[in-house]
Scaffold this motif. Structure first.
Motif, PDB file in Angstrom:
ATOM      1  N   UNK A  92      36.115  48.562  45.355  1.00 39.70           N
ATOM      2  CA  UNK A  92      37.379  48.474  45.948  1.00 39.70           C
ATOM      3  C   UNK A  92      37.482  47.075  47.465  1.00 39.70           C
ATOM      4  N   UNK A  93      36.540  46.389  47.730  1.00 42.45           N
ATOM      5  CA  UNK A  93      36.423  45.642  48.259  1.00 42.45           C
ATOM      6  C   UNK A  93      37.078  44.106  47.812  1.00 42.45           C
ATOM      7  N   UNK A  94      38.536  44.412  47.784  1.00 40.91           N
ATOM      8  CA  UNK A  94      38.868  43.351  46.991  1.00 40.91           C
ATOM      9  C   UNK A  94      39.681  42.367  48.141  1.00 40.91           C
ATOM     10  N   UNK A  95      39.041  40.794  47.927  1.00 44.97           N
ATOM     11  CA  UNK A  95      40.221  40.114  48.265  1.00 44.97           C
ATOM     12  C   UNK A  95      40.856  39.220  48.105  1.00 44.97           C
ATOM     13  N   UNK A  96      41.340  38.224  49.052  1.00 44.21           N
ATOM     14  CA  UNK A  96      42.734  37.214  48.612  1.00 44.21           C
ATOM     15  C   UNK A  96      42.309  36.478  47.548  1.00 44.21           C
ATOM     16  N   UNK A  97      41.073  35.892  47.559  1.00 39.38           N
ATOM     17  CA  UNK A  97      40.680  35.079  46.191  1.00 39.38           C
ATOM     18  C   UNK A  97      40.186  36.136  45.322  1.00 39.38           C
ATOM     19  N   UNK A  98      40.337  36.851  44.948  1.00 35.44           N
ATOM     20  CA  UNK A  98      39.880  38.276  44.135  1.00 35.44           C
ATOM     21  C   UNK A  98      41.955  38.245  43.167  1.00 35.44           C
ATOM     22  N   UNK A  99      42.602  38.080  44.275  1.00 35.06           N
ATOM     23  CA  UNK A  99      43.804  39.021  43.359  1.00 35.06           C
ATOM     24  C   UNK A  99      44.868  37.197  43.562  1.00 35.06           C
ATOM     25  N   UNK A 100      44.930  36.622  44.594  1.00 38.21           N
ATOM     26  CA  UNK A 100      45.977  36.178  44.444  1.00 38.21           C
ATOM     27  C   UNK A 100      45.276  33.929  44.768  1.00 38.21           C
ATOM     28  N   UNK A 101      45.175  32.792  43.546  1.00 35.97           N
ATOM     29  CA  UNK A 101      44.567  31.697  43.264  1.00 35.97           C
ATOM     30  C   UNK A 101      45.030  30.873  42.387  1.00 35.97           C
ATOM     31  N   UNK A 102      45.329  29.555  43.401  1.00 34.73           N
ATOM     32  CA  UNK A 102      46.133  28.617  42.441  1.00 34.73           C
ATOM     33  C   UNK A 102      45.229  27.322  42.054  1.00 34.73           C
ATOM     34  N   UNK A 103      46.415  26.902  40.703  1.00 37.38           N
ATOM     35  CA  UNK A 103      44.643  25.926  40.336  1.00 37.38           C
ATOM     36  C   UNK A 103      44.755  24.324  41.000  1.00 37.38           C
ATOM     37  N   UNK A 104      44.019  23.304  40.101  1.00 35.32           N
ATOM     38  CA  UNK A 104      44.033  22.480  41.478  1.00 35.32           C
ATOM     39  C   UNK A 104      45.592  21.621  41.513  1.00 35.32           C
ATOM     40  N   UNK A 105      46.028  21.414  40.437  1.00 31.75           N
ATOM     41  CA  UNK A 105      46.965  20.634  40.359  1.00 31.75           C
ATOM     42  C   UNK A 105      48.708  21.182  40.058  1.00 31.75           C
ATOM     43  N   UNK A 106      48.780  21.779  39.425  1.00 26.81           N
ATOM     44  CA  UNK A 106      50.234  22.576  40.784  1.00 26.81           C
ATOM     45  C   UNK A 106      49.871  24.058  41.819  1.00 26.81           C
ATOM     46  N   UNK A 107      50.659  23.195  43.010  1.00 29.15           N
ATOM     47  CA  UNK A 107      50.520  23.519  44.542  1.00 29.15           C
ATOM     48  C   UNK A 107      51.687  23.823  44.650  1.00 29.15           C
ATOM     49  N   UNK A 108      51.505  25.225  45.722  1.00 32.97           N
ATOM     50  CA  UNK A 108      52.846  25.338  46.260  1.00 32.97           C
ATOM     51  C   UNK A 108      52.290  24.893  48.183  1.00 32.97           C
TER      52      UNK A 108
END
Length: 216
Positions: A92-108
């Motif tokens: 259950x040790x879930x972090x942001x990087x385990x759920x949300x991740x953006x690829x290298x090109x399309x950046x917000x």
């Protein structure tokens, strides 16, 4: 009365110089017995200083500086208490990087990404705390009651039944083996001997009829 002449007299010289020179007679006192003697050693007598010798004055001792005050003891760092010592909820040790991740090109936009991460963390933490505030104590009570019931049944019903069965099953097994060897085994052996004398023979007509049935 008999008179003594002067010729018979002898001069006796008495020397009093020892008494005049030595003064009083010295008395040597014996040492006391060891059981009455004091344990502390007697200090040796100091040699007398001659009257003409000059005494040198001693240098004054410098004043002793006061010791600096001791520093207060620093409290030892206490480790946080582990609420999962067995590691049963490591998944259950879930972090942001385990759920949300953006690829290298399309950046917000950077602010959008930062606020998204902050919102995710705050929503996760506060939702868990609110739900645990509502359901933690009742669920813990239910789990404790259920575990107590299971423990009571295990201690007072299941284990005694298993132990009693382990005690009485060997006797039942011996009775069953005796019944099989005395009754069932001879009966089956006699039936097998009777059936072993039966022979079945088929004629050609029977074979032909069987083939016709198969073809139909």
């Amino acid at each position: 009365m008999m008179m003594v002449s002067d010729d018979c007299l002898v001069e006796c010289k008495i020397d009093d110089s020892d008494e005049d020179d030595g003064g009083e007679e010295q008395i040597n006192t014996p040492p006391p017995p060891p059981e009455f003697a004091s344990k502390s050693s007697t200090p040796a007598p100091k040699a007398p200083t001659p009257p003409g010798a000059l005494t040198t004055p001693r240098a004054p001792t410098p004043p002793i500086a006061p010791a600096p005050p001791a520093a207060p003891p620093t409290p030892a760092a206490t480790r946080p208490v582990s609420r999962d010592p067995r590691g049963i909820n490591q998944h259950l040790k879930v972090e942001v990087s385990d759920v949300l991740a953006e690829p290298s090109k399309p950046h917000s936009i950077d602010q959008v990404w930062i606020y998204s991460i902050t919102g995710f963390e705050n929503a996760r933490i506060w939702t868990y705390q609110c739900l645990s505030l509502l359901f933690a104590v009742p669920c813990a009570l239910v789990c404790g009651i259920f575990l107590a019931i299971l423990a009571c049944l295990h201690v007072w019903f299941l284990v005694p039944c298993i132990q009693l069965s382990n005690t009485f099953l060997p006797c039942l097994r011996s009775l069953c083996m005796c019944a099989v060897n005395v009754v069932i085994s001879p009966f089956c052996a006699s039936v097998a001997l009777c059936c072993s004398q039966i022979a079945i023979s088929l004629s050609n007509k029977d074979w032909i009829q069987m083939k016709d049935k198969d073809t139909v």
